[in-house]
Design a protein around this motif. Sequence first.
Motif, PDB file in Angstrom:
ATOM      1  N   ALA A   1       0.829  -1.201   0.000  1.00  0.00           N
ATOM      2  CA  ALA A   1       0.000   0.000   0.000  1.00  0.00           C
ATOM      3  C   ALA A   1       0.866   1.255   0.000  1.00  0.00           C
ATOM      4  O   ALA A   1       0.581   2.225  -0.727  1.00  0.00           O
ATOM      5  N   GLY A   2       1.930   1.246   0.805  1.00  0.00           N
ATOM      6  CA  GLY A   2       2.830   2.395   0.839  1.00  0.00           C
ATOM      7  C   GLY A   2       3.473   2.650  -0.505  1.00  0.00           C
ATOM      8  O   GLY A   2       3.602   3.802  -0.951  1.00  0.00           O
ATOM      9  N   THR A   3       3.889   1.580  -1.186  1.00  0.00           N
ATOM     10  CA  THR A   3       4.494   1.722  -2.510  1.00  0.00           C
ATOM     11  C   THR A   3       3.494   2.303  -3.502  1.00  0.00           C
ATOM     12  O   THR A   3       3.837   3.185  -4.303  1.00  0.00           O
ATOM     13  N   SER A   4       2.262   1.813  -3.469  1.00  0.00           N
ATOM     14  CA  SER A   4       1.237   2.324  -4.387  1.00  0.00           C
ATOM     15  C   SER A   4       0.948   3.795  -4.140  1.00  0.00           C
ATOM     16  O   SER A   4       0.781   4.580  -5.083  1.00  0.00           O
ATOM     17  N   VAL A   5       0.908   4.196  -2.871  1.00  0.00           N
ATOM     18  CA  VAL A   5       0.635   5.599  -2.541  1.00  0.00           C
ATOM     19  C   VAL A   5       1.770   6.500  -3.022  1.00  0.00           C
ATOM     20  O   VAL A   5       1.546   7.543  -3.641  1.00  0.00           O
ATOM     21  N   VAL A   6       3.005   6.090  -2.747  1.00  0.00           N
ATOM     22  CA  VAL A   6       4.154   6.891  -3.189  1.00  0.00           C
ATOM     23  C   VAL A   6       4.189   6.963  -4.710  1.00  0.00           C
ATOM     24  O   VAL A   6       4.440   8.029  -5.299  1.00  0.00           O
ATOM     25  N   SER A   7       3.918   5.839  -5.381  1.00  0.00           N
ATOM     26  CA  SER A   7       3.894   5.830  -6.846  1.00  0.00           C
ATOM     27  C   SER A   7       2.811   6.758  -7.387  1.00  0.00           C
ATOM     28  O   SER A   7       3.035   7.484  -8.364  1.00  0.00           O
ATOM     29  N   LEU A   8       1.645   6.745  -6.746  1.00  0.00           N
ATOM     30  CA  LEU A   8       0.540   7.585  -7.189  1.00  0.00           C
ATOM     31  C   LEU A   8       0.919   9.059  -7.153  1.00  0.00           C
ATOM     32  O   LEU A   8       0.568   9.830  -8.062  1.00  0.00           O
ATOM     33  N   THR A   9       1.658   9.470  -6.135  1.00  0.00           N
ATOM     34  CA  THR A   9       2.053  10.880  -6.042  1.00  0.00           C
ATOM     35  C   THR A   9       3.032  11.270  -7.149  1.00  0.00           C
ATOM     36  O   THR A   9       3.164  12.462  -7.466  1.00  0.00           O
ATOM     37  N   LEU A  10       3.714  10.291  -7.734  1.00  0.00           N
ATOM     38  CA  LEU A  10       4.694  10.580  -8.784  1.00  0.00           C
ATOM     39  C   LEU A  10       4.116  10.504 -10.192  1.00  0.00           C
ATOM     40  O   LEU A  10       4.734  11.005 -11.139  1.00  0.00           O
ATOM     41  N   LEU A  11       2.955   9.879 -10.348  1.00  0.00           N
ATOM     42  CA  LEU A  11       2.397   9.683 -11.685  1.00  0.00           C
ATOM     43  C   LEU A  11       2.194  10.978 -12.470  1.00  0.00           C
ATOM     44  O   LEU A  11       2.423  10.994 -13.687  1.00  0.00           O
ATOM     45  N   PRO A  12       1.766  12.087 -11.836  1.00  0.00           N
ATOM     46  CA  PRO A  12       1.604  13.323 -12.631  1.00  0.00           C
ATOM     47  C   PRO A  12       2.909  13.851 -13.219  1.00  0.00           C
ATOM     48  O   PRO A  12       2.873  14.691 -14.132  1.00  0.00           O
ATOM     49  N   PHE A  13       4.036  13.356 -12.725  1.00  0.00           N
ATOM     50  CA  PHE A  13       5.326  13.896 -13.151  1.00  0.00           C
ATOM     51  C   PHE A  13       6.076  12.981 -14.118  1.00  0.00           C
ATOM     52  O   PHE A  13       7.196  13.296 -14.519  1.00  0.00           O
ATOM     53  N   VAL A  14       5.476  11.851 -14.470  1.00  0.00           N
ATOM     54  CA  VAL A  14       6.131  10.934 -15.408  1.00  0.00           C
ATOM     55  C   VAL A  14       5.198  10.687 -16.595  1.00  0.00           C
ATOM     56  O   VAL A  14       3.975  10.749 -16.458  1.00  0.00           O
ATOM     57  N   PRO A  15       5.751  10.413 -17.773  1.00  0.00           N
ATOM     58  CA  PRO A  15       4.909  10.130 -18.933  1.00  0.00           C
ATOM     59  C   PRO A  15       4.331   8.727 -18.874  1.00  0.00           C
ATOM     60  O   PRO A  15       4.760   7.891 -18.062  1.00  0.00           O
ATOM     61  N   LEU A  16       3.363   8.461 -19.742  1.00  0.00           N
ATOM     62  CA  LEU A  16       2.902   7.091 -19.906  1.00  0.00           C
ATOM     63  C   LEU A  16       3.986   6.283 -20.604  1.00  0.00           C
ATOM     64  O   LEU A  16       4.605   6.768 -21.550  1.00  0.00           O
ATOM     65  N   PRO A  17       4.229   5.059 -20.151  1.00  0.00           N
ATOM     66  CA  PRO A  17       5.185   4.211 -20.870  1.00  0.00           C
ATOM     67  C   PRO A  17       4.684   3.930 -22.287  1.00  0.00           C
ATOM     68  O   PRO A  17       3.475   4.000 -22.560  1.00  0.00           O
ATOM     69  N   ASP A  18       5.600   3.627 -23.178  1.00  0.00           N
ATOM     70  CA  ASP A  18       5.208   3.276 -24.542  1.00  0.00           C
ATOM     71  C   ASP A  18       4.251   2.089 -24.537  1.00  0.00           C
ATOM     72  O   ASP A  18       4.284   1.244 -23.633  1.00  0.00           O
ATOM     73  N   ARG A  19       3.412   2.039 -25.565  1.00  0.00           N
ATOM     74  CA  ARG A  19       2.395   0.989 -25.635  1.00  0.00           C
ATOM     75  C   ARG A  19       2.992  -0.412 -25.558  1.00  0.00           C
ATOM     76  O   ARG A  19       2.393  -1.328 -24.990  1.00  0.00           O
ATOM     77  N   ALA A  20       4.187  -0.583 -26.094  1.00  0.00           N
ATOM     78  CA  ALA A  20       4.819  -1.907 -26.096  1.00  0.00           C
ATOM     79  C   ALA A  20       5.090  -2.417 -24.693  1.00  0.00           C
ATOM     80  O   ALA A  20       5.246  -3.633 -24.483  1.00  0.00           O
ATOM     81  N   ALA A  21       5.163  -1.519 -23.705  1.00  0.00           N
ATOM     82  CA  ALA A  21       5.500  -1.931 -22.348  1.00  0.00           C
ATOM     83  C   ALA A  21       4.302  -2.426 -21.549  1.00  0.00           C
ATOM     84  O   ALA A  21       4.487  -3.134 -20.546  1.00  0.00           O
ATOM     85  N   TRP A  22       3.094  -2.089 -21.955  1.00  0.00           N
ATOM     86  CA  TRP A  22       1.925  -2.420 -21.139  1.00  0.00           C
ATOM     87  C   TRP A  22       1.675  -3.915 -20.976  1.00  0.00           C
ATOM     88  O   TRP A  22       1.304  -4.370 -19.889  1.00  0.00           O
TER      89      TRP A  22
END
Length: 283
Positions: free
Chosen positions: A44-65
Amino acid sequence: MPAAEITLPVTLAVLGAGFLHALWNALLKSAAGDPLLDTALIVAGTSVVSLTLLPFVPLPDRAAWPFMATSAVIHFAYYVTLAGAYRRGDLSFAYPLMRGVAPLIVTVLGIVFLGERPTATTLAGIAMISLGILVIAWYAGGRHTAAAAAWALGNAVIIAFYTLVDGAGARASGNAVAYVCWLTFLEGLPYLAWIRATRGPPAFAYLAKRWRRGIAGGAASLAAYGIALWAMTRAPVAVVAALREVSVLFAAAIGALVLNEGFGWRRMAGAAAVVAGVAALRL
């Protein structure tokens, strides 16, 4: 394409990631509560910290999904077996066993699926690191049970598979930081949903009371894995996987100094083998 060998800056970064990985595992083991819920706390802590960073990183390329989707499934199994290993064994036994076997499997899978061709010196370094880690695990004090070994070995196989998948996914993503932020946010949701379904509302009350430990462990987990995946875009996956497991030395030291789990001269010999293996990777 990543370089055929690992550079000194990448080596130092991966060693730092190893320390952070050992730190969050020590936080998990020292919680002394329910291993499943304490694992959920870090997730849960990892997901919360990751969520706070999402606005500052791009979406990964489609090939990575597709890699992220596969990794999320594998990580669910990883969290379940991690909790099982820590329920049945001490940190200084279960952690080295999990981490020591995985690089050997990753090396074989990297040759087969990623076309990596490690040199004889690199193979010797990986073997020495894994052997030293297994010695550290074998001569651990405390609980040293067949059940703990079985859970830890199952976890090692899972580690090898998600390492391979995420190494390829990070390379395909175009941005390793974006890949790890989106991955760690999304992969935590199924495990937390499972905890909610099986343990009910009291589980989330347990997490809420310990949120500071969860955020600290989650931040360490995210940083450790992010550095490792970034390194895999610049060096062979098998080399990074082996070097990352020097975290076992940090975990053994934490287990001995903080959790009173002992060390001893045999484990010191294992530590020396790990150091020799790291030196071989840098030759």
